[in-house]
Scaffold this motif. Structure first.
Motif, mmCIF file in Angstrom:
data_model
loop_
_atom_site.group_PDB
_atom_site.id
_atom_site.type_symbol
_atom_site.label_atom_id
_atom_site.label_comp_id
_atom_site.label_asym_id
_atom_site.label_seq_id
_atom_site.Cartn_x
_atom_site.Cartn_y
_atom_site.Cartn_z
ATOM 1 N N ILE A 61 15.668 -14.506 22.771
ATOM 2 C CA ILE A 61 16.353 -14.553 21.488
ATOM 3 C C ILE A 61 16.693 -15.993 21.151
ATOM 4 C CG2 ILE A 61 18.517 -13.936 20.357
ATOM 5 C CD1 ILE A 61 18.466 -11.373 22.112
ATOM 6 N N GLU A 62 16.387 -16.396 19.927
ATOM 7 C CA GLU A 62 16.791 -17.706 19.437
ATOM 8 C C GLU A 62 18.091 -17.547 18.662
ATOM 9 O OE1 GLU A 62 15.369 -21.254 16.411
ATOM 10 O OE2 GLU A 62 13.961 -19.656 16.915
ATOM 11 N N TYR A 63 19.031 -18.433 18.932
ATOM 12 C CA TYR A 63 20.312 -18.397 18.235
ATOM 13 C C TYR A 63 20.860 -19.813 18.130
ATOM 14 C CZ TYR A 63 22.471 -18.967 22.797
ATOM 15 O OH TYR A 63 22.834 -19.451 24.011
ATOM 16 N N SER A 64 21.792 -20.013 17.217
ATOM 17 C CA SER A 64 22.387 -21.338 17.072
ATOM 18 C C SER A 64 23.275 -21.623 18.277
ATOM 19 C CB SER A 64 23.178 -21.441 15.772
ATOM 20 O OG SER A 64 24.251 -20.530 15.792
ATOM 21 N N ASP A 65 23.395 -22.885 18.600
ATOM 22 C CA ASP A 65 24.125 -23.322 19.786
ATOM 23 C C ASP A 65 25.619 -23.032 19.631
ATOM 24 O OD1 ASP A 65 24.924 -24.475 22.112
ATOM 25 O OD2 ASP A 65 24.423 -26.527 21.561
ATOM 26 N N ASP A 66 26.056 -21.903 20.169
ATOM 27 C CA ASP A 66 27.451 -21.485 20.075
ATOM 28 C C ASP A 66 27.807 -20.749 21.362
ATOM 29 O OD1 ASP A 66 29.932 -20.437 19.504
ATOM 30 O OD2 ASP A 66 29.303 -19.312 17.756
ATOM 31 N N GLN A 67 28.725 -21.311 22.134
ATOM 32 C CA GLN A 67 29.084 -20.741 23.424
ATOM 33 C C GLN A 67 29.673 -19.336 23.293
ATOM 34 O OE1 GLN A 67 28.266 -21.953 26.359
ATOM 35 N NE2 GLN A 67 29.149 -20.161 27.340
ATOM 36 N N ALA A 68 30.493 -19.122 22.279
ATOM 37 C CA ALA A 68 31.114 -17.801 22.093
ATOM 38 C C ALA A 68 30.044 -16.743 21.803
ATOM 39 C CB ALA A 68 32.135 -17.852 20.964
ATOM 40 N N PHE A 69 29.038 -17.114 21.009
ATOM 41 C CA PHE A 69 27.973 -16.162 20.698
ATOM 42 C C PHE A 69 27.113 -15.891 21.934
ATOM 43 C CE2 PHE A 69 23.837 -15.011 18.579
ATOM 44 C CZ PHE A 69 24.267 -13.770 18.154
ATOM 45 N N TYR A 70 26.886 -16.934 22.743
ATOM 46 C CA TYR A 70 26.154 -16.719 23.998
ATOM 47 C C TYR A 70 26.894 -15.684 24.853
ATOM 48 C CZ TYR A 70 24.329 -17.245 28.653
ATOM 49 O OH TYR A 70 23.802 -16.973 29.886
ATOM 50 N N GLU A 71 28.201 -15.819 24.930
ATOM 51 C CA GLU A 71 28.989 -14.878 25.729
ATOM 52 C C GLU A 71 28.915 -13.464 25.153
ATOM 53 O OE1 GLU A 71 32.825 -16.750 25.925
ATOM 54 O OE2 GLU A 71 32.057 -18.360 27.194
ATOM 55 N N GLU A 72 28.865 -13.351 23.820
ATOM 56 C CA GLU A 72 28.711 -12.034 23.207
ATOM 57 C C GLU A 72 27.341 -11.447 23.552
ATOM 58 O OE1 GLU A 72 29.146 -9.696 18.966
ATOM 59 O OE2 GLU A 72 28.771 -11.846 18.910
ATOM 60 N N LEU A 73 26.306 -12.266 23.500
ATOM 61 C CA LEU A 73 24.974 -11.794 23.892
ATOM 62 C C LEU A 73 24.987 -11.325 25.344
ATOM 63 C CD1 LEU A 73 22.694 -14.520 22.252
ATOM 64 C CD2 LEU A 73 22.935 -12.137 21.525
ATOM 65 N N ASP A 74 25.633 -12.101 26.191
ATOM 66 C CA ASP A 74 25.696 -11.764 27.612
ATOM 67 C C ASP A 74 26.446 -10.448 27.831
ATOM 68 O OD1 ASP A 74 25.026 -12.527 30.283
ATOM 69 O OD2 ASP A 74 27.151 -12.999 30.606
ATOM 70 N N ARG A 75 27.540 -10.238 27.106
ATOM 71 C CA ARG A 75 28.300 -8.986 27.231
ATOM 72 C C ARG A 75 27.487 -7.789 26.762
ATOM 73 N NH1 ARG A 75 32.329 -12.046 24.989
ATOM 74 N NH2 ARG A 75 32.007 -11.067 22.963
ATOM 75 N N ASN A 76 26.620 -7.998 25.789
ATOM 76 C CA ASN A 76 25.828 -6.908 25.217
ATOM 77 C C ASN A 76 24.430 -6.803 25.827
ATOM 78 O OD1 ASN A 76 27.487 -5.637 23.081
ATOM 79 N ND2 ASN A 76 27.603 -7.746 22.368
ATOM 80 N N LEU A 77 24.213 -7.458 26.931
ATOM 81 C CA LEU A 77 22.887 -7.489 27.549
ATOM 82 C C LEU A 77 22.352 -6.089 27.843
ATOM 83 C CD1 LEU A 77 20.604 -9.229 28.693
ATOM 84 C CD2 LEU A 77 21.895 -9.363 30.825
ATOM 85 N N LYS A 78 23.176 -5.237 28.419
ATOM 86 C CA LYS A 78 22.738 -3.878 28.754
ATOM 87 C C LYS A 78 22.379 -3.090 27.494
ATOM 88 C CE LYS A 78 24.073 0.154 31.413
ATOM 89 N NZ LYS A 78 25.098 0.784 32.249
ATOM 90 N N LYS A 79 23.205 -3.198 26.453
ATOM 91 C CA LYS A 79 22.924 -2.507 25.194
ATOM 92 C C LYS A 79 21.636 -3.018 24.555
ATOM 93 C CE LYS A 79 27.719 -1.659 23.857
ATOM 94 N NZ LYS A 79 28.764 -2.034 22.892
ATOM 95 N N MET A 80 21.433 -4.342 24.608
ATOM 96 C CA MET A 80 20.222 -4.917 24.010
ATOM 97 C C MET A 80 18.974 -4.419 24.739
ATOM 98 S SD MET A 80 21.247 -8.789 22.815
ATOM 99 C CE MET A 80 21.547 -9.392 24.449
ATOM 100 N N ARG A 81 19.052 -4.352 26.063
ATOM 101 C CA ARG A 81 17.908 -3.829 26.830
ATOM 102 C C ARG A 81 17.626 -2.377 26.433
ATOM 103 N NH1 ARG A 81 19.734 -6.453 32.483
ATOM 104 N NH2 ARG A 81 18.561 -8.398 32.304
ATOM 105 N N GLU A 82 18.694 -1.576 26.311
ATOM 106 C CA GLU A 82 18.528 -0.166 25.916
ATOM 107 C C GLU A 82 17.893 -0.047 24.537
ATOM 108 O OE1 GLU A 82 22.124 2.141 26.164
ATOM 109 O OE2 GLU A 82 22.491 1.496 28.223
ATOM 110 N N ILE A 83 18.345 -0.865 23.595
ATOM 111 C CA ILE A 83 17.797 -0.827 22.235
ATOM 112 C C ILE A 83 16.305 -1.144 22.256
ATOM 113 C CG2 ILE A 83 17.787 -2.080 20.030
ATOM 114 C CD1 ILE A 83 20.877 -2.225 20.303
ATOM 115 N N ILE A 84 15.934 -2.172 22.991
ATOM 116 C CA ILE A 84 14.525 -2.582 23.045
ATOM 117 C C ILE A 84 13.687 -1.503 23.727
ATOM 118 C CG2 ILE A 84 12.919 -4.284 23.989
ATOM 119 C CD1 ILE A 84 15.224 -6.366 23.589
ATOM 120 N N LEU A 85 14.173 -0.994 24.846
ATOM 121 C CA LEU A 85 13.423 0.046 25.565
ATOM 122 C C LEU A 85 13.301 1.310 24.721
ATOM 123 C CD1 LEU A 85 14.845 -0.423 29.169
ATOM 124 C CD2 LEU A 85 12.539 -0.979 28.369
#
Length: 161
Positions: A90-114
């Motif tokens: 995933i490409e995103y703008s350089d924002d540490q808080a958003f990176y942490e949100e992506l990291d917290r939602n990692l399992k959900k994102m994998r489920e969505i893609i699968l």
């Protein structure tokens, strides 16, 4: 007989030395590759990011933590399924808080893609172009995010087997 025992003892000592030094060499090489585990927690997160040089002045990051995924497609008319191998990032703008949100939602994102790939037959996936698949997945992924929206989704691997 005594001479044979001495020869065997020397061979055993020699083999033990080879095993010992091979183990030392292996552990040294392995410790060089385990930098991820030896970094402080605040530096580990950057190992799953890569910088993009975009045409704008803004530096973007790539979230690569999703990793390689394997999904089974929906059965076709004959009842056969296919395996889809994908490695999204995933490409995103350089924002540490958003990176942490992506990291917290990692399992959900994998489920969505699968789930996306398992809800479609291989034929349906082949008929869609990559842009259509990306836009549909982006819409689904962005629906769970609050702070920002994902700018782009890429696949380094996209195979239907």
């Amino acid at each position: 007989m005594n001479r044979l025992n001495k020869i065997l003892a020397r061979i055993l000592v020699f083999l033990a030395a080879i095993v010992f030094f091979t183990g030392i060499a292996f552990s040294i090489l392995r410790s060089k590759n385990k930098t991820k585990d030896t970094l402080p927690d605040n530096e580990k997160i950057f190992l799953n990011q890569a910088e993009f040089k975009s045409s704008s002045s803004q530096n973007n990051k790539a979230f690569t933590k999703i990793g390689k995924l394997r999904a089974t497609t929906k059965p076709d008319k004959t009842g056969k399924t296919k395996i889809v191998l994908i490695t999204p990032y995933i490409e995103y703008s350089d924002d540490q808080a958003f990176y942490e949100e992506l990291d917290r939602n990692l399992k959900k994102m994998r489920e969505i893609i699968l789930n996306y790939f398992s809800e479609r037959t291989a034929e349906e996936l082949v008929k869609k172009n990559e842009e259509k698949i990306n836009s549909e997945l982006l819409e689904k992924l962005n629906s769970i995010l609050i702070l920002q929206k994902i700018q782009r989704l890429y696949f380094t691997d996209f195979l239907i087997l």
